[in-house]
Design a protein around this motif. Structure first.
Motif, PDB file in Angstrom:
ATOM      1  N   THR A   1      35.507  40.250  43.602  1.00  0.00           N
ATOM      2  CA  THR A   1      35.991  41.619  43.409  1.00  0.00           C
ATOM      3  C   THR A   1      36.788  41.729  42.112  1.00  0.00           C
ATOM      4  OG1 THR A   1      36.120  41.862  45.800  1.00  0.00           O
ATOM      5  CG2 THR A   1      37.291  43.494  44.475  1.00  0.00           C
ATOM      6  N   MET A   2      37.618  40.715  41.873  1.00  0.00           N
ATOM      7  CA  MET A   2      38.396  40.729  40.623  1.00  0.00           C
ATOM      8  C   MET A   2      37.459  40.706  39.422  1.00  0.00           C
ATOM      9  SD  MET A   2      41.508  38.141  41.388  1.00  0.00           S
ATOM     10  CE  MET A   2      42.607  38.403  42.756  1.00  0.00           C
TER      11      MET A   2
ATOM     12  N   ARG B   1      35.194  36.065  47.877  1.00  0.00           N
ATOM     13  CA  ARG B   1      34.988  37.512  47.785  1.00  0.00           C
ATOM     14  C   ARG B   1      36.098  38.190  46.997  1.00  0.00           C
ATOM     15  NH1 ARG B   1      31.381  40.072  50.885  1.00  0.00           N
ATOM     16  NH2 ARG B   1      32.659  41.875  51.353  1.00  0.00           N
ATOM     17  N   GLU B   2      37.322  37.701  47.192  1.00  0.00           N
ATOM     18  CA  GLU B   2      38.422  38.296  46.425  1.00  0.00           C
ATOM     19  C   GLU B   2      38.212  38.067  44.936  1.00  0.00           C
ATOM     20  OE1 GLU B   2      42.567  37.606  47.566  1.00  0.00           O
ATOM     21  OE2 GLU B   2      41.793  37.089  49.553  1.00  0.00           O
TER      22      GLU B   2
ATOM     23  N   PHE C   1      46.429  47.639  41.249  1.00  0.00           N
ATOM     24  CA  PHE C   1      45.572  46.598  40.665  1.00  0.00           C
ATOM     25  C   PHE C   1      44.530  47.222  39.743  1.00  0.00           C
ATOM     26  CE2 PHE C   1      41.534  44.366  40.798  1.00  0.00           C
ATOM     27  CZ  PHE C   1      41.879  43.070  40.459  1.00  0.00           C
TER      28      PHE C   1
ATOM     29  N   VAL D   1      28.474  36.678  40.969  1.00  0.00           N
ATOM     30  CA  VAL D   1      29.339  37.733  41.491  1.00  0.00           C
ATOM     31  C   VAL D   1      28.575  38.690  42.400  1.00  0.00           C
ATOM     32  CG1 VAL D   1      30.866  39.628  40.873  1.00  0.00           C
ATOM     33  CG2 VAL D   1      30.815  37.575  39.476  1.00  0.00           C
TER      34      VAL D   1
ATOM     35  N   LEU E   1      29.331  39.302  46.432  1.00  0.00           N
ATOM     36  CA  LEU E   1      29.746  40.593  46.970  1.00  0.00           C
ATOM     37  C   LEU E   1      28.729  41.139  47.965  1.00  0.00           C
ATOM     38  CD1 LEU E   1      31.100  42.185  43.698  1.00  0.00           C
ATOM     39  CD2 LEU E   1      32.413  41.638  45.736  1.00  0.00           C
TER      40      LEU E   1
ATOM     41  N   ASN F   1      36.325  45.430  50.365  1.00  0.00           N
ATOM     42  CA  ASN F   1      36.833  44.332  49.528  1.00  0.00           C
ATOM     43  C   ASN F   1      38.225  44.572  48.959  1.00  0.00           C
ATOM     44  OD1 ASN F   1      34.619  42.800  49.986  1.00  0.00           O
ATOM     45  ND2 ASN F   1      33.612  43.262  48.040  1.00  0.00           N
ATOM     46  N   LEU F   2      39.111  45.059  49.816  1.00  0.00           N
ATOM     47  CA  LEU F   2      40.509  45.175  49.364  1.00  0.00           C
ATOM     48  C   LEU F   2      41.137  43.780  49.361  1.00  0.00           C
ATOM     49  CD1 LEU F   2      41.654  48.362  51.295  1.00  0.00           C
ATOM     50  CD2 LEU F   2      40.935  48.163  48.900  1.00  0.00           C
ATOM     51  N   PHE F   3      42.199  43.624  48.570  1.00  0.00           N
ATOM     52  CA  PHE F   3      42.909  42.340  48.578  1.00  0.00           C
ATOM     53  C   PHE F   3      43.851  42.299  49.774  1.00  0.00           C
ATOM     54  CE2 PHE F   3      41.927  43.096  44.073  1.00  0.00           C
ATOM     55  CZ  PHE F   3      41.071  42.036  43.889  1.00  0.00           C
ATOM     56  N   PRO F   4      43.602  41.390  50.706  1.00  0.00           N
ATOM     57  CA  PRO F   4      44.381  41.394  51.943  1.00  0.00           C
ATOM     58  C   PRO F   4      45.861  41.112  51.714  1.00  0.00           C
ATOM     59  CG  PRO F   4      42.980  39.449  51.811  1.00  0.00           C
ATOM     60  CD  PRO F   4      42.579  40.330  50.688  1.00  0.00           C
TER      61      PRO F   4
ATOM     62  N   LEU G   1      27.349  43.333  36.537  1.00  0.00           N
ATOM     63  CA  LEU G   1      27.571  42.182  37.411  1.00  0.00           C
ATOM     64  C   LEU G   1      26.342  41.296  37.386  1.00  0.00           C
ATOM     65  CD1 LEU G   1      29.227  43.670  40.617  1.00  0.00           C
ATOM     66  CD2 LEU G   1      30.278  42.419  38.745  1.00  0.00           C
TER      67      LEU G   1
ATOM     68  N   PHE H   1      32.952  49.276  47.035  1.00  0.00           N
ATOM     69  CA  PHE H   1      31.970  48.483  47.781  1.00  0.00           C
ATOM     70  C   PHE H   1      31.825  49.000  49.196  1.00  0.00           C
ATOM     71  CE2 PHE H   1      34.307  45.880  44.777  1.00  0.00           C
ATOM     72  CZ  PHE H   1      33.290  45.401  43.973  1.00  0.00           C
TER      73      PHE H   1
ATOM     74  N   ARG I   1      41.507  52.811  44.270  1.00  0.00           N
ATOM     75  CA  ARG I   1      41.583  51.680  43.348  1.00  0.00           C
ATOM     76  C   ARG I   1      40.611  51.874  42.183  1.00  0.00           C
ATOM     77  NH1 ARG I   1      40.285  45.802  45.667  1.00  0.00           N
ATOM     78  NH2 ARG I   1      38.203  46.706  45.842  1.00  0.00           N
TER      79      ARG I   1
END
Ligand SMILES: Nc1ncnc2c1ncn2[C@@H]1O[C@H](COP(=O)(O)OP(=O)(O)O)[C@@H](O)[C@H]1O
Ligand SMILES: [Mg+2]
Lengths: 245, 825
Positions: B726-727, B722-723, A118, B817, B821, A105-108, A66, A101, A164
């Motif tokens: 994360t992706m 943030r989404e 996913f 990124v 995060l 940071n889940l996708f709501p 990252l 994390f 995940r």
């Protein structure tokens, strides 16, 4: 045991040589990481221990591609990451790494099951939906697949996040303070889960914590201070039941 | 405490520096709506003021004595009758005129072939006076405004005249020039000008006559009489009443006096409100404004919805901060400062830019009016009061949009605000419903639909905003489509049998076997001819009364005949074939009886008015309402058996229309010659002018949709940072993330397009059936929506929405990124 170095053969899964990450801020330099050497083999359960600000998150971020180091080389699965193109970095994250994390940071907009799916989708697993169901059951949330993140407790959300990361089936799992927002009992469950996968699938798990107690469950403890590795020692894992938070 | 305020202001200043692009973009969106609304709002004021000024300066008549077609009185007799009425002191001024149809050959002056019908208006001459750069000349009542060149010569016999400036401009004629009128008489055009009754060209096609195809020439009375072959005759009297005069009484007295002086003289006394051109000018100003208001309102509403949505979303994302502030015990009014200041910044940006846009729209419309309004005097000053009301709306919207979420945020308990901040951005909305549906396949595929449903209110506002703007584009383009369909329908009827035919009108009603006609029929320049009667009349039913032109259908080998789309062609003397739109307006169908009010010949130069009950034998498909057809036996009703006044001439193959026109003009008794396609061509030309306005508004609408789409995706990208991070951490390529955003945007775009189309069709229906019906009752506009218009709507809605996420690619690529995060909310 699966965690022994010879079990994985010659090439380490993760290899850092002289890795530094410096930030130039207002004339001064912040050395978030400084000359770090580190090797991790498949099946190892490594705890990165250090006080707040010692560079733990930075270390995970450079391993997970990252962030790029300002000096040194990083090899993941034998391939040099520092010289890789953007496209290669994205592919690396898809096929080698699973992230967990501190704040989930889940996708709501996706259900628990879909969030897990996913991870499997992205890694390119053909049986994504089935795999997701299995992993979700494995973390004890088989019945909660239809629920949205805001309908789950913090511990449950973190378990979905772990599912995940695991559903990707990638050889490395990186967890940044995964128990940080959780109570003791839930934290223990999470650690049990993560510890389990190192045995069952030979996955290398790196867990970051500032909590010395957590370090006791590890095969190996790497201690950071001011961006440098101050100790790196093998550890006889304590039984989880013995932990005190 | 002051230091405290300074702290909040400094914070707001930092907000603005970080967000100025968003502030500007939302401001621009508002500006588009406010500006267009403010700019368009002045049109009626301008036009009414210009109408008032022009009619007043030229001393428009209060009453007018009009002779029936073909009736003439000796010079001086009408004026004398006016002087003899009991209340003669109620008449301030009166002027006799001769108004005669003619044919104009202006080819020499124009440098290319220009042969058109027109009229000669003979007026009394007088000294001219200057009014703001325009020479007002001719008689004191219904004066002539000379906008270029010299005024009417005071030497009454001179054959020097003033030509309609629109006709001159369209045909490229500049004074001094020479034209020839029917009978071969040459006229020196010394100036360009018009009078109140000729501002709007009402030629053979009513108000549809194109300016290029119908010319008016003002001549001194004596010259006009000679040119028209009517020496010593007049057929018109224009009257200005004294202040406080009773118009009705004067009209009655005039009618009686003329009947006494000139027994059997057919006439009509009309007043100012009967001037077709004047009515059209005022009605147009009103009706156009009504249309503009609807479009402006929709565009403003679209911009408002869009701005409201964007602002409240931006501030919604601060609600967590508000909650934290409340938890820390900060006073609510302090907490309100930052979001409200943002609203204020947008309000200021929107209003300032909006006024600029409005002035731009004003300038554009001013040019358009100067170009198209046929008035000698224009008043197009900026109407600040109109601007003020629109600007106030533009100012209030962002403040409200900011106040609303703040008010909500401040009313709840801090802990809820902190939680709600988290939930409102991520909450379930309608998404749980969707989750229950069995959705196959990949988790990614479901994200867009989930995101759309997860915030239903936001989706709805975005959809409404875009839909309102799209509906404007749809209805405006739909108007063009409908006019096009109407023009085509007219062409299909008129061009059916002999599209090249010329329609010749004669100076009077001549016996069908007159040698002049036979010579015409035998001429080598006519491959075929037929002859008929063409008489103005009125149709009356219980519902309505409409002006029509009755034509008899020629007997043997007609060059052209109408076609009945329902019922049949008229056969007996008491049957008529009328237009579908006429039937609709009159509320009658095939087989119904209606009243035909028509002239009846009472002797040479004498016509009276008669009424007959007739049966509707069928309807025809020409979108024009005025054509009515009777069989040849219908002539008896007009007292015109065996007589004709119109001829259709089919030019031989290979012979040009102009050659034939020129040749026919020399035939004695020929008054006007026109191509059968003239009316359609005039419509088509009107369509082109109208199209320019429409395209500009449609263009602005498309830009606004783009702005809404782009702003909403930009805010989305912020909220979802943030989404997305994360992706990216999971290795999802930017391409895929953008694709997801595009699909999501596309779904909203599809909804917006569907709603916009629906709304647009409804507006189009209103425009055609209500608004246009009022302005152009003579035309039955055929509602139509072309594939191109639907495609435009789809392009604006779906295309703009789908393309907007592409503009965020750069930001996504540059996203840090790990930092994104790192921030724990
Ligand atoms: N973007 C940045 N700019 C400047 N300094 C940073 C940045 N990110 C992290 N740091 C600094 O790097 C050091 C290590 O941070 P981090 O890896 O987050 O520590 P830990 O996770 O161990 O708490 C900290 O001193 C932090 O202030
Ligand atoms: Mg950290």
């Amino acid at each position: 045991m699966a965690g022994e170095p010879n079990a994985a053969g010659g090439e380490p899964l993760i290899a850092l040589r002289g890795v530094s990450r410096h930030y130039e801020i207002g004339g001064g330099t912040v050395k978030a990481l400084d000359q770090v050497d580190l090797e991790v083999r498949p099946g190892e359960f490594v705890v990165i221990l250090g006080a707040s600000g010692s560079g733990k998150t930075t270390l995970l971020n450079v391993i997970g591609a990252l962030d790029l180091p300002t000096a040194g080389t990083i090899r993941i699965g034998g391939r040099d990451v520092t010289g890789a193109t953007r496209r290669e970095l994205f592919a690396l994250r898809r096929h080698e790494i699973g992230f967990i994390f501190q704040s989930f940071n889940l996708f709501p907009g996706l259900t628990a099951l879909e969030n897990v799916e996913f991870g499997a989708d992205v890694a390119g697993r053909a049986d994504a939906r089935d795999a997701a169901g299995e992993v979700l059951a494995q973390v004890g949330l088989g019945e909660r697949g239809d629920h949205f993140p805001h309908e789950l407790s913090g511990g449950e959300q973190q378990r979905v996040a772990i599912a995940r990361a695991l559903a990707a089936g990638n050889p490395i799992v990186l967890a940044d303070e995964p128990t940080g927002e959780l109570d003791f009992e839930t934290g223990v469950q999470i650690l049990e889960l993560l510890h389990g996968v190192t045995h069952t699938s030979g996955t290398a798990v790196l867990v970051v914590t500032h909590n010395r107690e957590i370090a006791r469950v590890a095969d190996r403890v790497v201690e950071l201070s001011s961006g440098t590795v101050v100790s790196d020692r093998a550890n006889e894992p304590a039984a989880l039941a013995d932990l005190r938070w | 405490m002051n230091g405290g305020l300074r702290f909040w202001l400094a914070w707001s200043w930092r907000d603005l520096r970080g967000r100025w692009q968003l502030v500007l973009a939302i401001g621009l969106l508002l500006a588009g709506g406010v500006g267009l609304a403010a700019g368009l709002a002045s049109m009626r004021d301008w036009r009414v003021a210009s109408n008032d000024e022009s009619f007043a300066q030229l001393g428009v008549h209060d009453l007018r004595v009009e002779a029936e077609q073909g009736s003439y009185a000796p010079t001086g007799s009408l004026a004398q009758a006016a002087r003899r009425i009991p209340d003669a002191d109620m008449i301030a001024a009166a002027g006799e005129r001769l108004i005669a149809p003619t044919q104009i050959d202006a080819s020499e002056a124009a440098g290319h072939t220009v042969i058109t019908p027109g009229q000669v208006i003979g007026v009394e001459t007088g000294a001219g006076r200057e009014v703001s750069g325009v020479t007002v000349t001719g008689p004191p009542v219904d004066s002539v405004a000379v906008t270029e060149g010299d005024g009417l010569p005071t030497r009454s016999g001179a054959v020097a005249g003033i030509l309609d400036p629109q006709y001159a401009k369209e045909n490229g004629i500049a004074p001094p020039a020479q034209i020839t009128v029917a009978g071969g008489e040459r006229i020196d055009v010394v100036g360009l000008g018009n009078s109140p009754e000729t501002f709007v060209v009402i030629g053979p096609g009513g108000s549809f006559s194109s300016e290029a195809d119908y010319g008016t020439v003002f001549l001194p009375l004596a010259a006009a009489q000679r040119v028209a072959g009517l020496p010593g005759k007049v057929n018109d009297l224009a009257i200005e009443l004294a202040p406080g005069a009773d118009a009705g009484r004067v009209a009655t007295e005039l009618r009686d006096q003329i009947e006494r002086d000139l027994p059997g003289f057919g006439l009509e006394v009309t007043d100012t409100s009967d001037i077709d051109g004047r009515r059209i000018l005022y009605d147009d100003a009103d009706n156009d404004q009504q249309l503009f208001d609807v479009f402006a309102f929709l565009i403003l509403a679209g911009a408002a919805f869009g701005a409201f949505n964007l602002i409240s979303r931006t501030i919604e994302s601060q609600r967590r901060e508000i909650g934290i502030g409340m938890a820390l015990g900060v006073e609510p009014r302090r907490l309100a400062i930052r979001p409200l200041l943002m609203g204020l910044q947008i309000a200021v940006a929107g209003v300032v830019l909006g006024v600029l846009v409005g002035l731009g729209v004003n300038a554009w419309l001013r040019g358009l009016l100067a170009d198209q309004l046929p008035l000698p005097f224009l008043d197009t000053d900026v109407r600040w009061d109109r601007f003020a009301t629109r600007a106030a709306i533009g100012f209030a919207i962002p403040l409200l949009a900011a106040a609303w979420p703040v008010w909500r945020g401040l009313r709840i308990r801090p802990i809820e605000a902190i939680e709600a901040g988290f939930r409102s951005a991520r909450g379930g909305g309608l998404a749980p419903l969707l989750a229950k549906l069995p959705t196959p396949g990949r988790s990614l595929a479901q994200m867009p639909a989930r995101n759309v449903l997860r915030a239903p209110r936001r989706t709805l506002l975005t959809v409404l905003a875009s839909a309102a703007v799209i509906s404007v584009a749809v209805s405006m383009s739909g108007m063009l489509d409908s006019f096009r369909a109407t023009v085509d329908a007219n062409a299909a009827e008129q061009g059916r049998m002999a599209p090249d035919r010329l329609e010749v009108t004669l100076a009077g009603f001549v016996p069908a076997d007159a040698p002049a006609l036979r010579r015409l029929a035998d001429s080598p320049l006519a491959a075929a001819t037929d002859s008929r009667l063409s008489v103005p009349a009125t149709l009356r039913s219980a519902n309505d009364e409409i002006d029509v032109v009755v034509d008899t259908i020629p007997g043997r080998d007609p060059v052209w005949t109408p076609r009945a789309t329902a019922g049949s062609l008229p056969e007996g003397p008491g049957e008529v074939l009328i237009a579908e739109s006429a039937a609709e307006d009159l509320g009658v169908g095939v087989g119904d009886r209606i009243t035909l009010i028509h002239p009846v010949r009472a002797g040479p130069d004498r016509f009276e008015t008669g009424e007959d009950e007739v049966v509707v034998s069928g309807t025809h498909a020409d979108p024009f309402r005025f054509p009515v057809y009777m069989s040849g036996s219908g002539a008896a009703a007009f007292g015109l058996e065996g007589r004709v006044n119109a001829i259709d001439v089919l030019p031989p193959a290979g012979v040009g229309e102009n050659t034939v026109k020129r040749a026919l003009l020399t035939h004695p008794g020929v008054a006007t010659i026109e191509s059968a396609s003239t009316l359609g061509d005039a419509l088509e030309e009107g369509l082109d002018e109208f199209g320019a306005i429409i395209r500009v508004v449609v263009g602005i609408a498309v830009v606004l949709v783009l702005l809404i789409a782009f702003n909403s995706t930009a805010i989305n990208a912020d909220e979802r940072a943030r989404e997305y991070a994360t992706m990216f951490a999971y290795g999802l390529p930017v391409r895929t993330v953008v694709r997801l955003a595009i699909v999501e945007s596309l779904l909203i775009g599809l909804l917006a397009t569907a709603v916009g189309l629906l709304l647009g069709v409804l507006i189009l229906g209103w425009v055609i059936n209500v608004s246009i019906e009022e302005v152009l009752p003579e035309l039955g506009v055929i509602g139509s929506l072309s594939l191109g218009t639907v495609a435009l709507a789809a392009l604006a809605g779906v295309g703009a929405m789908a393309a907007a996420p592409l503009l965020t690619i750069r930001r996504l690529r540059k996203m840090d990124v790990s930092s994104t995060l790192r921030v724990v909310e």
